[in-house]
Design an enzyme around this catalytic site. Structure first.
Site, PDB file in Angstrom:
ATOM      1  N   THR A  50      43.304  58.138  17.254  1.00 31.93           N
ATOM      2  CA  THR A  50      42.188  58.877  17.922  1.00 31.93           C
ATOM      3  C   THR A  50      40.824  59.094  17.780  1.00 31.93           C
ATOM      4  OG1 THR A  50      41.575  61.133  17.098  1.00 31.93           O
ATOM      5  CG2 THR A  50      41.900  60.079  15.126  1.00 31.93           C
ATOM      6  N   TYR A  56      41.370  63.045   8.109  1.00 33.59           N
ATOM      7  CA  TYR A  56      42.336  62.983   9.271  1.00 33.59           C
ATOM      8  C   TYR A  56      42.310  61.357   9.612  1.00 33.59           C
ATOM      9  CZ  TYR A  56      43.843  63.003  14.085  1.00 33.59           C
ATOM     10  OH  TYR A  56      44.172  62.831  15.661  1.00 33.59           O
TER      11      TYR A  56
HETATM   12  N1  LIG Z   1      45.766  66.935  20.025  1.00 34.06           N
HETATM   13  C1  LIG Z   1      44.737  65.854  20.426  1.00 34.06           C
HETATM   14  O1  LIG Z   1      43.607  66.023  20.614  1.00 34.06           O
HETATM   15  C2  LIG Z   1      44.966  64.217  19.835  1.00 34.06           C
HETATM   16  C3  LIG Z   1      43.619  63.603  20.159  1.00 34.06           C
HETATM   17  C4  LIG Z   1      43.502  62.327  19.270  1.00 34.06           C
HETATM   18  C5  LIG Z   1      44.611  62.098  19.033  1.00 34.06           C
HETATM   19  N2  LIG Z   1      45.932  62.671  18.264  1.00 34.06           N
HETATM   20  C6  LIG Z   1      47.149  62.682  17.715  1.00 34.06           C
HETATM   21  O2  LIG Z   1      48.021  62.208  18.729  1.00 34.06           O
HETATM   22  C7  LIG Z   1      49.096  63.366  17.887  1.00 34.06           C
HETATM   23  C8  LIG Z   1      50.050  64.540  18.203  1.00 34.06           C
HETATM   24  O3  LIG Z   1      49.401  65.606  18.249  1.00 34.06           O
HETATM   25  P1  LIG Z   1      49.213  66.764  18.905  1.00 34.06           P
HETATM   26  O4  LIG Z   1      48.046  67.403  19.053  1.00 34.06           O
HETATM   27  O5  LIG Z   1      50.630  66.710  19.703  1.00 34.06           O
HETATM   28  O6  LIG Z   1      50.402  67.829  17.831  1.00 34.06           O
HETATM   29  P2  LIG Z   1      51.237  68.460  17.306  1.00 34.06           P
HETATM   30  O7  LIG Z   1      51.045  69.410  15.415  1.00 34.06           O
HETATM   31  O8  LIG Z   1      51.887  69.420  18.409  1.00 34.06           O
HETATM   32  O9  LIG Z   1      52.758  67.616  17.376  1.00 34.06           O
HETATM   33  C9  LIG Z   1      53.032  66.469  15.315  1.00 34.06           C
HETATM   34  C10 LIG Z   1      54.042  66.283  15.576  1.00 34.06           C
HETATM   35  O10 LIG Z   1      55.202  65.832  14.517  1.00 34.06           O
HETATM   36  C11 LIG Z   1      55.529  66.543  13.801  1.00 34.06           C
HETATM   37  N3  LIG Z   1      55.552  66.068  13.021  1.00 34.06           N
HETATM   38  C12 LIG Z   1      54.090  66.120  11.474  1.00 34.06           C
HETATM   39  N4  LIG Z   1      54.587  65.616  10.470  1.00 34.06           N
HETATM   40  C13 LIG Z   1      55.988  65.093  10.778  1.00 34.06           C
HETATM   41  C14 LIG Z   1      56.490  64.572   9.645  1.00 34.06           C
HETATM   42  N5  LIG Z   1      57.108  64.242   8.558  1.00 34.06           N
HETATM   43  N6  LIG Z   1      57.915  63.982  10.378  1.00 34.06           N
HETATM   44  C15 LIG Z   1      58.318  64.228  12.189  1.00 34.06           C
HETATM   45  N7  LIG Z   1      58.147  64.733  11.536  1.00 34.06           N
HETATM   46  C16 LIG Z   1      56.675  65.644  11.843  1.00 34.06           C
HETATM   47  C17 LIG Z   1      55.612  68.196  14.303  1.00 34.06           C
HETATM   48  O11 LIG Z   1      56.588  69.148  13.913  1.00 34.06           O
HETATM   49  C18 LIG Z   1      55.060  68.396  15.324  1.00 34.06           C
HETATM   50  O12 LIG Z   1      56.414  68.480  16.105  1.00 34.06           O
HETATM   51  C19 LIG Z   1      49.222  63.608  16.642  1.00 34.06           C
HETATM   52  O13 LIG Z   1      49.907  61.569  15.924  1.00 34.06           O
HETATM   53  C20 LIG Z   1      47.426  63.016  16.115  1.00 34.06           C
HETATM   54  O14 LIG Z   1      47.306  62.805  15.121  1.00 34.06           O
HETATM   55  C21 LIG Z   1      45.613  64.537  18.944  1.00 34.06           C
HETATM   56  O1  LIG Z   2      36.153  78.782  18.995  1.00 35.14           O
HETATM   57  C1  LIG Z   2      36.279  77.036  19.208  1.00 35.14           C
HETATM   58  C2  LIG Z   2      36.277  76.082  19.421  1.00 35.14           C
HETATM   59  C3  LIG Z   2      36.111  74.703  19.603  1.00 35.14           C
HETATM   60  N1  LIG Z   2      34.620  74.528  19.805  1.00 35.14           N
HETATM   61  C4  LIG Z   2      34.324  72.980  19.974  1.00 35.14           C
HETATM   62  O2  LIG Z   2      34.397  72.413  21.342  1.00 35.14           O
HETATM   63  C5  LIG Z   2      34.634  71.029  20.897  1.00 35.14           C
HETATM   64  C6  LIG Z   2      35.850  70.587  20.987  1.00 35.14           C
HETATM   65  O3  LIG Z   2      36.782  71.141  20.301  1.00 35.14           O
HETATM   66  P1  LIG Z   2      38.044  70.521  19.383  1.00 35.14           P
HETATM   67  O4  LIG Z   2      38.306  71.689  18.133  1.00 35.14           O
HETATM   68  O5  LIG Z   2      39.199  71.145  20.890  1.00 35.14           O
HETATM   69  O6  LIG Z   2      38.507  69.361  19.095  1.00 35.14           O
HETATM   70  P2  LIG Z   2      37.693  68.424  18.196  1.00 35.14           P
HETATM   71  O7  LIG Z   2      36.657  67.679  19.461  1.00 35.14           O
HETATM   72  O8  LIG Z   2      37.215  68.601  16.852  1.00 35.14           O
HETATM   73  O9  LIG Z   2      38.972  66.909  18.373  1.00 35.14           O
HETATM   74  C7  LIG Z   2      39.118  66.336  17.054  1.00 35.14           C
HETATM   75  O10 LIG Z   2      40.612  67.066  16.974  1.00 35.14           O
HETATM   76  C8  LIG Z   2      41.833  66.538  17.486  1.00 35.14           C
HETATM   77  C9  LIG Z   2      43.077  67.036  16.993  1.00 35.14           C
HETATM   78  O11 LIG Z   2      43.416  67.963  16.632  1.00 35.14           O
HETATM   79  C10 LIG Z   2      41.762  65.119  18.001  1.00 35.14           C
HETATM   80  O12 LIG Z   2      42.493  64.269  16.953  1.00 35.14           O
HETATM   81  C11 LIG Z   2      39.945  64.599  18.451  1.00 35.14           C
HETATM   82  O13 LIG Z   2      40.215  62.749  18.310  1.00 35.14           O
HETATM   83  C12 LIG Z   2      39.772  65.382  17.622  1.00 35.14           C
HETATM   84  O14 LIG Z   2      37.954  64.329  18.044  1.00 35.14           O
HETATM   85  C13 LIG Z   2      34.027  71.137  19.552  1.00 35.14           C
HETATM   86  O15 LIG Z   2      33.192  71.153  19.837  1.00 35.14           O
HETATM   87  C14 LIG Z   2      34.459  72.157  18.699  1.00 35.14           C
HETATM   88  O16 LIG Z   2      33.059  72.574  17.561  1.00 35.14           O
HETATM   89  C15 LIG Z   2      33.631  75.286  20.280  1.00 35.14           C
HETATM   90  O17 LIG Z   2      33.136  75.728  20.390  1.00 35.14           O
HETATM   91  N2  LIG Z   2      34.297  76.869  19.814  1.00 35.14           N
END
Ligand SMILES: NC(=O)c1ccc[n+]([C@@H]2O[C@H](COP(=O)([O-])OP(=O)(O)OC[C@H]3O[C@@H](n4cnc5c(N)ncnc54)[C@H](O)[C@@H]3O)[C@@H](O)[C@H]2O)c1
Ligand SMILES: O=c1ccn([C@@H]2O[C@H](COP(=O)(O)OP(=O)(O)O[C@H]3O[C@H](CO)[C@H](O)[C@H](O)[C@H]3O)[C@@H](O)[C@H]2O)c(=O)[nH]1
Length: 323
Positions: free
Chosen positions: A117, A141
């Site tokens: 991330t 995280y």
């Molecule tokens: N959403 C973002 O913007 C973002 C950004 C950067 C990195 N990531 C990373 O991408 C990955 C996926 O994120 P997401 O937004 O799809 O999250 P998500 O919560 O939708 O998906 C995570 C999945 O992992 C499963 N899981 C969690 N712990 C587990 C365990 N111990 N064993 C088996 N399964 C388990 C959950 O049930 C879920 O289905 C994560 O590793 C997250 O850190 C997400």
């Molecule tokens: O109701 C809201 C929600 C979010 N935000 C703002 O929108 C921006 C984006 O917020 P998100 O919560 O959508 O995403 P983040 O940038 O916090 O994402 C962080 O958390 C994610 C995991 O959920 C990923 O890991 C990602 O890499 C990490 O930067 C931030 O400035 C946040 O403060 C608002 O203004 N109002």
């Protein structure tokens, strides 16, 4: 046919990746404990219900399916929760990954795609952020992912683990075919919350902070469409079949969008107005996170195709309305 085992395959990004791998002709196995995922998001192969912290269950799945590549998404991913309950993050993310990697190495599964991330960079000292930017997370995280990256390096050196580490910026949008989408409970991500406020009467969207040093005072993020992210994983899988070692890539677009610009995009797409309130900054939020992602373009041949902010919002809104 090549096989990929997708941990976290029932989650948001993992399920989109399952679809992308299946479309590219891979056999796909989802491995997920459904703690934060959805059984009905697993559509492109079997679901193995298991926890990455459970060595016996991980080992059994690896032995049964003999994956060519393991794509490892399973994690907890709420920044705020990680500040309040860091132990959950070090156990589930860092320890769980170690269990997975040890079991992979025991059975000779030596090819890994790892979901890291941009939160591992912390507050940027320069922008856009390239892969050489120092990593200094500002929340547990981010540290839990930083630790996993160091484990990958060490296990590669000691035991020949091969890995592509992908540092995503802000994953956003939903499958353009509407088969799967973004489902987090509780939802904390900005786009689903802005859409909800546009569509559901009585909801108000709060802008977290208007005093950042950015073009309109609100925070800037680099939103990248989840389908583009998914395709990068397929390219990473193909690279792992060719090359050895560990490679790290940012996945972003190089274009930042402010929260206010996002609200404008939701207004345009929904044809209504997001009711907006202005609140204080959210703890731990960096002002701006924008990727320099040229390395992924050059070395993986990855070009984001759906990551314009209007396209992202359009696909997210279509998914929201379909539910
Ligand atoms: N959403 C973002 O913007 C973002 C950004 C950067 C990195 N990531 C990373 O991408 C990955 C996926 O994120 P997401 O937004 O799809 O999250 P998500 O919560 O939708 O998906 C995570 C999945 O992992 C499963 N899981 C969690 N712990 C587990 C365990 N111990 N064993 C088996 N399964 C388990 C959950 O049930 C879920 O289905 C994560 O590793 C997250 O850190 C997400
Ligand atoms: O109701 C809201 C929600 C979010 N935000 C703002 O929108 C921006 C984006 O917020 P998100 O919560 O959508 O995403 P983040 O940038 O916090 O994402 C962080 O958390 C994610 C995991 O959920 C990923 O890991 C990602 O890499 C990490 O930067 C931030 O400035 C946040 O403060 C608002 O203004 N109002």
């Amino acid at each position: 046919m090549k096989t990929v085992l997708v941990t976290g395959g029932a989650g948001y990004i993992g399920s989109h990746c399952c679809k992308a791998f299946a479309e590219a002709g891979w056999s796909v196995i989802a491995y997920d404990n459904l703690s934060r995922g959805w059984r009905d998001a697993v559509k492109w192969g079997p679901l193995v219900e298991g926890d990455i912290c459970d060595a016996a269950a991980v080992s059994a799945a690896l032995r049964q399916y003999k994956p060519d590549v393991v794509a490892h998404f399973a994690a907890y991913a709420y920044v705020g929760e990680s500040v309040e309950r860091p132990e959950l993050y070090y156990r589930n993310n860092s320890f769980g990954s170690l269990v997975l990697f040890e079991e992979m190495l025991k059975v000779g599964a030596d090819k890994l795609i790892f979901s890291s991330t941009c939160a591992s960079y912390g507050v940027p000292v320069r922008s856009p952020i390239d892969e050489m930017h120092p990593q200094s997370p500002i929340n547990p995280y981010g540290w839990s992912k930083f630790i996993i990256e160091r484990m990958v390096d060490s296990l590669s050196f000691a035991h020949g683990l091969n890995a592509v580490v992908l540092r995503y910026f802000n994953a956003a949008g939903c499958d353009p075919d509407g088969e799967i989408g973004e489902r987090h409970e509780p939802e904390t991500h900005v786009i689903p919350l802005a859409i909800e406020a546009a569509v559901r009467p009585g909801r108000i969207f709060t802008v977290n902070g208007t005093d950042f040093d950015t073009r309109d005072g609100t925070a800037v993020r680099d939103y990248v469409h989840v389908t583009d992210l998914a395709r990068a994983h397929v390219l990473a899988g193909e690279k792992l079949l060719r090359d050895k070692g560990v490679d790290v890539y940012n996945l972003g677009t190089g274009t930042g969008t402010t929260v206010k610009e996002l609200v404008d995009a939701v207004n345009r797409a929904s044809g209504s107005r997001v009711p907006v309130a202005y609140g204080p900054r959210r703890a731990g939020d960096p002002p701006a996170l924008v990727a320099a992602a040229g390395k992924a373009y050059r070395e993986l041949g990855w070009v984001p195709e759906q990551s314009g902010i209007d396209r992202i919002v359009e696909t997210a809104l279509a998914w929201y309305r379909s539910r």
